[in-house]
Design a protein around this motif. Structure first.
Motif, PDB file in Angstrom:
ATOM      1  N   MET A   1      31.109  62.356 108.128  1.00 17.40           N
ATOM      2  CA  MET A   1      31.731  63.254 109.064  1.00 17.40           C
ATOM      3  C   MET A   1      31.420  64.676 108.679  1.00 17.40           C
ATOM      4  SD  MET A   1      35.749  62.948 108.011  1.00 17.40           S
ATOM      5  CE  MET A   1      35.573  61.220 107.817  1.00 17.40           C
ATOM      6  N   ASP A   2      31.480  65.553 109.605  1.00 21.17           N
ATOM      7  CA  ASP A   2      31.203  66.969 109.378  1.00 21.17           C
ATOM      8  C   ASP A   2      32.284  67.542 108.471  1.00 21.17           C
ATOM      9  OD1 ASP A   2      30.623  69.669 109.541  1.00 21.17           O
ATOM     10  OD2 ASP A   2      30.887  69.806 111.700  1.00 21.17           O
ATOM     11  N   SER A   3      31.884  68.293 107.465  1.00 23.21           N
ATOM     12  CA  SER A   3      32.833  68.844 106.501  1.00 23.21           C
ATOM     13  C   SER A   3      33.796  69.851 107.119  1.00 23.21           C
ATOM     14  CB  SER A   3      32.083  69.498 105.343  1.00 23.21           C
ATOM     15  OG  SER A   3      31.357  70.622 105.793  1.00 23.21           O
ATOM     16  N   GLU A   4      33.478  70.374 108.288  1.00 23.52           N
ATOM     17  CA  GLU A   4      34.371  71.335 108.948  1.00 23.52           C
ATOM     18  C   GLU A   4      35.392  70.654 109.854  1.00 23.52           C
ATOM     19  OE1 GLU A   4      32.264  74.504 110.832  1.00 23.52           O
ATOM     20  OE2 GLU A   4      31.040  74.884 109.059  1.00 23.52           O
ATOM     21  N   ASN A   5      35.332  69.350 109.983  1.00 26.21           N
ATOM     22  CA  ASN A   5      36.250  68.617 110.849  1.00 26.21           C
ATOM     23  C   ASN A   5      37.502  68.242 110.056  1.00 26.21           C
ATOM     24  OD1 ASN A   5      37.533  66.965 112.669  1.00 26.21           O
ATOM     25  ND2 ASN A   5      35.666  65.938 113.333  1.00 26.21           N
ATOM     26  N   SER A   6      38.359  69.228 109.802  1.00 26.29           N
ATOM     27  CA  SER A   6      39.530  69.020 108.953  1.00 26.29           C
ATOM     28  C   SER A   6      40.515  68.012 109.545  1.00 26.29           C
ATOM     29  CB  SER A   6      40.226  70.346 108.673  1.00 26.29           C
ATOM     30  OG  SER A   6      40.610  70.969 109.880  1.00 26.29           O
ATOM     31  N   GLY A   7      40.603  67.935 110.866  1.00 29.34           N
ATOM     32  CA  GLY A   7      41.495  66.964 111.498  1.00 29.34           C
ATOM     33  C   GLY A   7      41.082  65.536 111.200  1.00 29.34           C
ATOM     34  N   SER A   8      39.801  65.257 111.279  1.00 25.90           N
ATOM     35  CA  SER A   8      39.303  63.923 110.995  1.00 25.90           C
ATOM     36  C   SER A   8      39.452  63.578 109.515  1.00 25.90           C
ATOM     37  CB  SER A   8      37.832  63.813 111.404  1.00 25.90           C
ATOM     38  OG  SER A   8      37.335  62.524 111.137  1.00 25.90           O
ATOM     39  N   LYS A  29      22.324  70.934 113.617  1.00 20.44           N
ATOM     40  CA  LYS A  29      22.715  70.560 114.972  1.00 20.44           C
ATOM     41  C   LYS A  29      23.109  71.836 115.698  1.00 20.44           C
ATOM     42  CE  LYS A  29      25.854  67.533 117.478  1.00 20.44           C
ATOM     43  NZ  LYS A  29      26.937  66.540 117.346  1.00 20.44           N
ATOM     44  N   PHE A  30      22.577  72.027 116.877  1.00 18.83           N
ATOM     45  CA  PHE A  30      22.863  73.223 117.663  1.00 18.83           C
ATOM     46  C   PHE A  30      22.656  74.490 116.830  1.00 18.83           C
ATOM     47  CE2 PHE A  30      25.796  70.028 119.648  1.00 18.83           C
ATOM     48  CZ  PHE A  30      24.986  69.790 120.755  1.00 18.83           C
ATOM     49  N   GLU A  31      21.535  74.543 116.122  1.00 12.88           N
ATOM     50  CA  GLU A  31      21.124  75.728 115.372  1.00 12.88           C
ATOM     51  C   GLU A  31      22.064  76.116 114.225  1.00 12.88           C
ATOM     52  OE1 GLU A  31      18.102  77.012 115.906  1.00 12.88           O
ATOM     53  OE2 GLU A  31      17.901  75.469 117.434  1.00 12.88           O
ATOM     54  N   ARG A  32      22.802  75.142 113.676  1.00 15.12           N
ATOM     55  CA  ARG A  32      23.615  75.435 112.493  1.00 15.12           C
ATOM     56  C   ARG A  32      23.517  74.272 111.519  1.00 15.12           C
ATOM     57  NH1 ARG A  32      29.206  73.657 112.133  1.00 15.12           N
ATOM     58  NH2 ARG A  32      29.601  72.133 113.739  1.00 15.12           N
ATOM     59  N   TRP A  33      23.662  74.583 110.245  1.00 15.76           N
ATOM     60  CA  TRP A  33      23.602  73.572 109.204  1.00 15.76           C
ATOM     61  C   TRP A  33      24.920  72.816 109.139  1.00 15.76           C
ATOM     62  CZ3 TRP A  33      19.472  71.770 106.920  1.00 15.76           C
ATOM     63  CH2 TRP A  33      18.334  72.554 106.867  1.00 15.76           C
ATOM     64  N   LEU A  34      24.842  71.504 108.936  1.00 13.22           N
ATOM     65  CA  LEU A  34      26.035  70.672 108.786  1.00 13.22           C
ATOM     66  C   LEU A  34      26.061  70.068 107.389  1.00 13.22           C
ATOM     67  CD1 LEU A  34      26.002  68.691 112.147  1.00 13.22           C
ATOM     68  CD2 LEU A  34      27.356  70.700 111.574  1.00 13.22           C
ATOM     69  N   SER A  35      27.253  70.011 106.835  1.00  8.89           N
ATOM     70  CA  SER A  35      27.464  69.332 105.564  1.00  8.89           C
ATOM     71  C   SER A  35      28.185  68.021 105.853  1.00  8.89           C
ATOM     72  CB  SER A  35      28.294  70.200 104.623  1.00  8.89           C
ATOM     73  OG  SER A  35      27.603  71.384 104.318  1.00  8.89           O
ATOM     74  N   LEU A  36      27.975  67.040 105.010  1.00  6.57           N
ATOM     75  CA  LEU A  36      28.513  65.704 105.219  1.00  6.57           C
ATOM     76  C   LEU A  36      29.559  65.402 104.168  1.00  6.57           C
ATOM     77  CD1 LEU A  36      28.062  63.017 106.824  1.00  6.57           C
ATOM     78  CD2 LEU A  36      26.508  62.379 104.993  1.00  6.57           C
ATOM     79  N   VAL A  37      30.673  64.797 104.602  1.00  8.75           N
ATOM     80  CA  VAL A  37      31.714  64.341 103.695  1.00  8.75           C
ATOM     81  C   VAL A  37      31.651  62.825 103.656  1.00  8.75           C
ATOM     82  CG1 VAL A  37      34.202  64.219 103.274  1.00  8.75           C
ATOM     83  CG2 VAL A  37      33.207  66.284 104.227  1.00  8.75           C
ATOM     84  N   LEU A  38      31.569  62.265 102.455  1.00 13.41           N
ATOM     85  CA  LEU A  38      31.563  60.814 102.279  1.00 13.41           C
ATOM     86  C   LEU A  38      32.965  60.368 101.892  1.00 13.41           C
ATOM     87  CD1 LEU A  38      28.295  60.484 100.200  1.00 13.41           C
ATOM     88  CD2 LEU A  38      28.574  60.108 102.646  1.00 13.41           C
TER      89      LEU A  38
END
Length: 47
Positions: A1-8, A29-38
């Protein structure tokens, strides 16, 4: 999941998941870097 998705992340923690790692800037994605949370939860354990 995206590390910025605090609700999830909060929801999954309530369901008994633990954060086991982060992969910074793993994709774009959409011109921005995404970090992944495991996150991990052992089968058969209740929250």
């Amino acid at each position: 999941m995206d590390s910025e998705n605090s609700g999830s992340i909060a929801f999954h923690k309530q369901m008994g998941f633990q954060e086991i790692g982060r992969l910074p800037e793993i994709g774009r994605k959409f011109e921005r870097w995404l970090s992944l949370v495991l996150m991990h939860r052992l089968i058969g354990r209740t929250p």
